[in-house]
Design a protein around this motif. Sequence first.
Motif, PDB file in Angstrom:
ATOM      1  N   LYS A  36       0.836  -1.196   0.000  1.00 24.28           N
ATOM      2  CA  LYS A  36       0.000   0.000   0.000  1.00 24.28           C
ATOM      3  C   LYS A  36       0.873   1.249   0.000  1.00 24.28           C
ATOM      4  O   LYS A  36       1.958   1.279   0.582  1.00 24.28           O
ATOM      5  N   GLU A  38       0.882   5.386   0.732  1.00 26.35           N
ATOM      6  CA  GLU A  38       0.173   6.418   1.479  1.00 26.35           C
ATOM      7  C   GLU A  38      -0.302   7.485   0.494  1.00 26.35           C
ATOM      8  O   GLU A  38       0.498   8.145  -0.171  1.00 26.35           O
ATOM      9  N   ARG A  40      -4.176   8.827  -1.901  1.00 19.63           N
ATOM     10  CA  ARG A  40      -5.592   8.682  -2.223  1.00 19.63           C
ATOM     11  C   ARG A  40      -5.750   8.199  -3.653  1.00 19.63           C
ATOM     12  O   ARG A  40      -4.933   8.503  -4.511  1.00 19.63           O
ATOM     13  N   THR A  56      -3.190  12.231   5.325  1.00 18.69           N
ATOM     14  CA  THR A  56      -4.581  11.799   5.465  1.00 18.69           C
ATOM     15  C   THR A  56      -4.766  10.441   6.119  1.00 18.69           C
ATOM     16  O   THR A  56      -5.886  10.044   6.392  1.00 18.69           O
ATOM     17  N   ASN A  57      -3.684   9.695   6.318  1.00 19.84           N
ATOM     18  CA  ASN A  57      -3.782   8.330   6.834  1.00 19.84           C
ATOM     19  C   ASN A  57      -4.671   7.467   5.936  1.00 19.84           C
ATOM     20  O   ASN A  57      -5.392   6.600   6.401  1.00 19.84           O
ATOM     21  N   GLN A  58      -4.618   7.726   4.631  1.00 21.83           N
ATOM     22  CA  GLN A  58      -5.338   6.962   3.620  1.00 21.83           C
ATOM     23  C   GLN A  58      -4.304   6.207   2.784  1.00 21.83           C
ATOM     24  O   GLN A  58      -3.159   6.640   2.669  1.00 21.83           O
ATOM     25  N   TYR A  59      -4.743   5.103   2.168  1.00 24.48           N
ATOM     26  CA  TYR A  59      -3.816   4.278   1.400  1.00 24.48           C
ATOM     27  C   TYR A  59      -4.411   3.843   0.068  1.00 24.48           C
ATOM     28  O   TYR A  59      -5.613   3.650  -0.053  1.00 24.48           O
ATOM     29  N   TRP A 123     -13.428  10.287  -5.404  1.00 23.07           N
ATOM     30  CA  TRP A 123     -12.425   9.694  -4.513  1.00 23.07           C
ATOM     31  C   TRP A 123     -12.861   8.273  -4.185  1.00 23.07           C
ATOM     32  O   TRP A 123     -13.980   8.045  -3.699  1.00 23.07           O
ATOM     33  N   ARG A 125     -12.650   5.853  -1.719  1.00 26.02           N
ATOM     34  CA  ARG A 125     -12.246   5.890  -0.307  1.00 26.02           C
ATOM     35  C   ARG A 125     -11.613   4.596   0.186  1.00 26.02           C
ATOM     36  O   ARG A 125     -10.789   4.608   1.086  1.00 26.02           O
ATOM     37  N   SER A 126     -11.964   3.472  -0.408  1.00 26.16           N
ATOM     38  CA  SER A 126     -11.381   2.194   0.018  1.00 26.16           C
ATOM     39  C   SER A 126      -9.911   2.081  -0.397  1.00 26.16           C
ATOM     40  O   SER A 126      -9.179   1.264   0.158  1.00 26.16           O
ATOM     41  N   GLY A 127      -9.501   2.876  -1.393  1.00 27.62           N
ATOM     42  CA  GLY A 127      -8.145   2.794  -1.904  1.00 27.62           C
ATOM     43  C   GLY A 127      -7.903   1.578  -2.781  1.00 27.62           C
ATOM     44  O   GLY A 127      -6.776   1.275  -3.148  1.00 27.62           O
TER      45      GLY A 127
END
Length: 132
Positions: A36, A38, A40, A56-59, A123, A125-127
């Motif tokens: 993964k 880091e 979006r 964002t702590n999104q992956y 977007w 969101r689940s990545g």
Amino acid sequence: MKPNCAHLFVYGTLLDTGNHYGAYLQQHCTLLKSGKLEGRLYDAGEYPGAIIDTNTNQYVHGSIYLMDEPKKILAFIDDYEGFGDDQEQPNLFIRKLSTIETDTETIECWVYIYNLPVDDLLWIRSGRYKLQ
């Protein structure tokens, strides 16, 4: 980071073996593991586009491949991703070395990052990009 890096992180249509370029990767690369990035992931219509965002702590989730001939493979994939001086400017994607996290380590990989505005894109969101 090593410019001659032999690892490639793939998160979108290149995961589809029904895609000519995805099939090429399957023939010339070894799947190592999931990873993964880091950032979006956005839906750009027929393909996804990832951007790096470390705040964002999104992956963005995908797969790490080991390329058997990195220069040759990257040149082939650059064409598909619209990256390079001979492509439309600004490039659709840029290729850069990035740190990819796995369940046990981090691996430096080449990754194609979306290079156009994402303001009007959905977007994911689940990545995770879902192949059609």
